[in-house]
Design an enzyme around this catalytic site. Sequence first.
Site, mmCIF file in Angstrom:
data_model
loop_
_atom_site.group_PDB
_atom_site.id
_atom_site.type_symbol
_atom_site.label_atom_id
_atom_site.label_comp_id
_atom_site.label_asym_id
_atom_site.label_seq_id
_atom_site.Cartn_x
_atom_site.Cartn_y
_atom_site.Cartn_z
ATOM 1 N N ALA A 269 46.857 -14.592 -14.544
ATOM 2 C CA ALA A 269 45.982 -13.429 -14.728
ATOM 3 C C ALA A 269 45.225 -13.100 -13.441
ATOM 4 O O ALA A 269 44.984 -11.928 -13.132
ATOM 5 C CB ALA A 269 45.007 -13.691 -15.867
ATOM 6 N N CYS B 280 33.562 -20.390 -14.738
ATOM 7 C CA CYS B 280 34.032 -19.361 -13.778
ATOM 8 C C CYS B 280 33.547 -17.957 -14.151
ATOM 9 O O CYS B 280 34.181 -16.973 -13.757
ATOM 10 C CB CYS B 280 35.549 -19.338 -13.641
ATOM 11 S SG CYS B 280 36.253 -20.881 -13.091
HETATM 12 N N1 PLP Z 1 39.991 -13.846 -16.977
HETATM 13 C C1 PLP Z 1 39.484 -14.614 -17.943
HETATM 14 C C2 PLP Z 1 38.592 -13.976 -18.982
HETATM 15 C C3 PLP Z 1 39.780 -15.976 -18.003
HETATM 16 O O1 PLP Z 1 39.270 -16.731 -18.977
HETATM 17 C C4 PLP Z 1 40.643 -16.526 -17.005
HETATM 18 C C5 PLP Z 1 40.966 -17.948 -16.993
HETATM 19 O O2 PLP Z 1 40.486 -18.741 -17.730
HETATM 20 C C6 PLP Z 1 41.160 -15.676 -16.013
HETATM 21 C C7 PLP Z 1 40.812 -14.339 -16.038
HETATM 22 C C8 PLP Z 1 42.085 -16.202 -14.963
HETATM 23 O O3 PLP Z 1 43.324 -16.572 -15.515
HETATM 24 P P1 PLP Z 1 44.420 -17.406 -14.706
HETATM 25 O O4 PLP Z 1 43.865 -18.805 -14.623
HETATM 26 O O5 PLP Z 1 45.677 -17.314 -15.471
HETATM 27 O O6 PLP Z 1 44.580 -16.816 -13.374
#
Ligand code: PLP
Length: 364
Positions: A51, A316
């Site tokens: 993501a 995060c």
């Molecule tokens: N957005 C949200 C709301 C998340 O919870 C996360 C990861 O936990 C991300 C973005 C980032 O995802 P990725 O670790 O697949 O890059």
Amino acid sequence: MTAALGDAGNPGRGGYGLAMRAADLVYEARETLAELFAISDPLRICFTSGATEALNLAIKGMLRPGDHAVCSATEHNAVWRPLKKLETQGVSLSLAQSGSDGIVPPQAVAEALRPETRLIVLTHASNVNGALNDIAAVGKMARTRGIPFLVDAAQTAGCVAIDVEAMEIDLLAFPGHKGLLGPMGVGGLYVRRGIVLETLIEGGTGSESENCMMPDFLPDRFESGTPNLPGIAGLRAGAAHVLGLGVGTLAQREHALSAHLVGGLEALDRVRVYGPAATGARVGVVSFTIEGGDGEDVAAALMREFSVACRAGLHCAPLAHLSQGTGKCGTIRFSLGWNTTEGDIDTAIEAVAALAMKGIRHGR
Ligand code: PLP
């Protein structure tokens, strides 16, 4: 098609059997995801490393100096950091505040818009408190005003029904390793036809090799280099499993389990739960604090004494914590999955009850 050990060809890099099988497998992964998100053209889905890369591609591909972007005050750093980076390059930002339940009212997004707004970014559900936003309402408002709408579906893809047409989503970023039950290191970005993005990475695509610029057709424009075939194969299998179980069924189950967990925790003395009420609009991400208990100590005690896994801290997403008043120390967070049971929930509630009653010993 089932991926096998012999499927080691490089898709789009040859006409021999192995490469063709690999290309078929990648296309089937796109088809499966397209079915899941009601995307009419599977070729509008581009695979990424997760993501984070998908969000970076959408945000940096869309915004230019002088543009304005709106996001919510609950975004993950995967949205917030790329936006803050662009702010240093002349992009301006506005935040739509969430309510006391963590949900971002569509009206707050509308009020943050300006004539030069070029992108709205909103998380479908908060990874801190599980608050589920009304994506269809924001999508309708964005489409009416002609502003591209990017949805961060990290916490909802595979857990909550998503229909990009009905919800009027222009860009959908999703990870493979959460609700889609795929492996880590893979995810994707859906780009609606008519949305034009600059590339983040340039390189070989196996197509238009004589052209010194990237192809302008998808998915090749955003898929340079050898793809993560094992990851994509795993994602295809995970997404097919989700389709088989039914997103609606999974969502109902997760909602019932999270209502049980939230209700159980809310009933405990000295425990505070964040986000929507037990039966409110939420997903299976449940954050809480114990009065007088350091989050890291609580997390360590939950694992040490009860074998209950959780995460403590800011997850995060410092913005979301600032919004709900936990910006300094964060929260302790339980995350439910498709295989979480009622018994697991009872164990977690009993463990938190025991810790809240006797106090938490420092040290892990
Ligand atoms: N957005 C949200 C709301 C998340 O919870 C996360 C990861 O936990 C991300 C973005 C980032 O995802 P990725 O670790 O697949 O890059």
